[in-house]
Design an enzyme around this catalytic site. Structure first.
Site, short mmCIF file in Angstrom:
data_model
loop_
_atom_site.label_atom_id
_atom_site.label_comp_id
_atom_site.label_asym_id
_atom_site.label_seq_id
_atom_site.Cartn_x
_atom_site.Cartn_y
_atom_site.Cartn_z
N SER A 146 -2.34 -6.12 -5.98
CA SER A 146 -1.96 -4.52 -5.80
C SER A 146 -0.23 -4.77 -6.10
CB SER A 146 -2.21 -4.16 -4.43
OG SER A 146 -1.38 -3.05 -4.02
N HIS A 158 -4.03 -3.65 -9.55
CA HIS A 158 -4.49 -2.47 -8.80
C HIS A 158 -2.93 -1.65 -8.45
CE1 HIS A 158 -6.99 -0.61 -5.40
NE2 HIS A 158 -5.78 -0.69 -4.67
N ASP A 183 -1.58 1.56 -6.48
CA ASP A 183 -1.49 2.52 -5.47
C ASP A 183 -0.85 3.74 -5.53
OD1 ASP A 183 -3.45 0.89 -3.78
OD2 ASP A 183 -1.93 -0.48 -3.70
N MET A 231 0.10 7.13 -4.28
CA MET A 231 0.36 7.91 -2.89
C MET A 231 1.20 9.37 -2.86
SD MET A 231 0.61 4.73 -0.30
CE MET A 231 -0.33 3.25 -0.46
N HIS A 235 -5.70 3.30 -7.85
CA HIS A 235 -6.24 3.89 -6.70
C HIS A 235 -5.58 5.19 -6.10
CE1 HIS A 235 -6.95 2.88 -2.05
NE2 HIS A 235 -7.58 3.76 -2.51
N MET A 257 -4.61 7.86 -4.04
CA MET A 257 -4.40 8.22 -2.44
C MET A 257 -3.77 9.55 -2.49
SD MET A 257 -3.96 4.59 -0.75
CE MET A 257 -3.41 3.75 -2.50
N MET A 292 -12.23 0.26 2.11
CA MET A 292 -10.72 0.10 2.76
C MET A 292 -11.11 -0.70 4.11
SD MET A 292 -8.54 1.53 0.83
CE MET A 292 -7.07 1.03 1.71
N GLY A 336 -2.50 3.73 2.99
CA GLY A 336 -1.10 4.21 3.03
C GLY A 336 -0.03 3.29 2.97
N PHE A 337 -0.39 2.01 3.54
CA PHE A 337 0.99 1.02 3.45
C PHE A 337 0.26 -0.33 3.30
CE2 PHE A 337 1.89 4.39 6.43
CZ PHE A 337 3.20 4.86 6.07
N GLY A 338 1.34 -1.03 2.60
CA GLY A 338 0.64 -2.60 2.43
C GLY A 338 1.08 -3.33 3.61
N ASP A 340 -10.29 -3.52 0.01
CA ASP A 340 -8.68 -3.37 -0.10
C ASP A 340 -7.93 -3.23 1.12
OD1 ASP A 340 -6.09 -2.34 -0.90
OD2 ASP A 340 -6.87 -0.76 -1.88
N GLY A 341 -7.08 -4.16 1.33
CA GLY A 341 -6.15 -4.05 2.75
C GLY A 341 -6.32 -5.35 3.61
N GLY A 342 -5.33 -6.17 3.80
CA GLY A 342 -5.17 -7.06 4.57
C GLY A 342 -5.95 -8.55 4.20
N GLY A 370 -2.21 -7.51 -1.85
CA GLY A 370 -0.87 -7.19 -2.28
C GLY A 370 0.18 -8.19 -1.60
N SER A 371 0.18 -8.12 -0.39
CA SER A 371 1.08 -9.07 0.46
C SER A 371 0.85 -10.57 0.04
CB SER A 371 1.07 -8.87 1.46
OG SER A 371 1.30 -7.59 2.24
C1 DX5 Z 1 -3.33 0.47 0.90
C2 DX5 Z 1 -3.68 0.02 -0.49
C3 DX5 Z 1 -3.42 -1.28 -0.70
C4 DX5 Z 1 -2.35 -2.07 -0.42
C5 DX5 Z 1 -3.08 -3.61 0.20
O1 DX5 Z 1 -3.22 1.78 1.30
O2 DX5 Z 1 -4.48 0.87 -0.84
O3 DX5 Z 1 -4.06 -1.58 -1.94
O4 DX5 Z 1 -1.43 -2.29 -1.43
O5 DX5 Z 1 -1.98 -4.28 0.49
P1 DX5 Z 1 -2.22 -5.70 1.49
O6 DX5 Z 1 -2.77 -6.47 0.57
O7 DX5 Z 1 -0.39 -5.96 1.52
O8 DX5 Z 1 -2.64 -5.28 2.48
ZN ZN Z 2 -5.09 0.14 -2.77
#
Ligand code: DX5
Ligand code: ZN
Length: 243
Positions: free
Chosen positions: A11, A36, A38, A40, A69, A71, A140, A145-147, A178-180, A200-201
């Protein structure tokens, strides 16, 4: 579900936007499956990110699949714009969409791949009717909403339930999370049945560099006794890929 071929979808939310082209190129060299993106809007989720012009720029620097994606409150209004910019696939949310079937058919009519995402508090059963029309489901594993949010462990049994539903209703449909997702959580999701991991991170936010981070994440995954795409093979290739 083919558990031997888990795909990575970095991401760009966690990327350094001043060097986005180079970072995406490095991810491509690292052998990821797709990028990917995102989107928003500050309404559907409490954050704003990017729009179609960024996809247009990315299209010029990568041949990887660009997975969008959405959102946003009204995905239908933006589909044409994103298709024109070079998007390859769309993930839309079940939440807040009273006409999900119409949205999914619209994406199909644009000849793009389509997925539906469900939030952590949404029950897997809502997918039952729409699943036969999908190429992918996105579970999810954080609230959208946030990485860089911590993985929500209670989503793991749901990943499993969605996997079983896919086996029953649409074998071959991708199961994405997706996420964490990082070295500590990736394997849990794969064991539960996920075969596409958004990160992402753990990829763009890692301090070891994008390519090395991809290797590290891959190395952390063993799927049902099958080492993901052969852990050793990736170590051998690391020099070559990450140089
Ligand atoms: C959150 C996004 C994710 C996000 C994942 O709303 O949909 O795609 O970028 O980021 P990490 O991998 O840092 O959780
Ligand atoms: Zn995403």
């Amino acid at each position: 579900m083919d558990k031997g071929s888990v795909k990575l979808a970095p991401s760009i939310l966690a990327a350094d936007f001043a060097h986005l082209g180079e970072q995406v190129a490095e991810a491509e060299r690292g052998g990821v499956d797709r990028i990917h993106v995102d989107i928003m809007d500050g309404h559907f989720v409490p954050n704003i990110t990017m729009g179609a012009p960024l996809v247009q720029s990315l299209r010029k620097v990568t041949s990887l699949r660009l997975e969008i994606h959405m959102m946003i409150t009204d995905p239908d209004s933006f589909l044409d714009e994103f298709v024109k910019a070079g998007s390859d696939s769309f993930i839309v949310h079940w939440e807040g969409n009273n006409n999900l079937h119409r949205t999914v058919q619209r994406i199909r009519s644009l000849r793009k791949q389509v997925g539906v995402a469900i939030n952590p508090a949404t029950n897997a059963f809502v997918l039952e009717e729409i699943l036969p029309d999908l190429d992918q489901v996105l579970v999810m594993t954080v609230n959208p909403g946030f990485g860089h949010q911590p993985f929500i462990y209670t989503t793991v049994p749901k990943i499993k339930r969605v996997g079983q539903m896919i086996e029953r209703l649409k074998p071959g449909c991708e199961l994405e999370v997706d996420g964490g997702i990082d070295e500590a959580t990736a394997q849990l999701t794969v064991d539960a049945g996920a075969n596409v991991l958004v990160a992402g991170s753990a990829i763009f936010g890692a301090n070891v560099g994008v390519c090395a981070a991809i290797q590290r994440l891959r190395g952390s995954i063993i799927s049902n006794g099958l080492i993901l795409r052969d852990r050793q093979q990736f170590h051998v290739k690391k020099e070559q890929l990450c140089s």
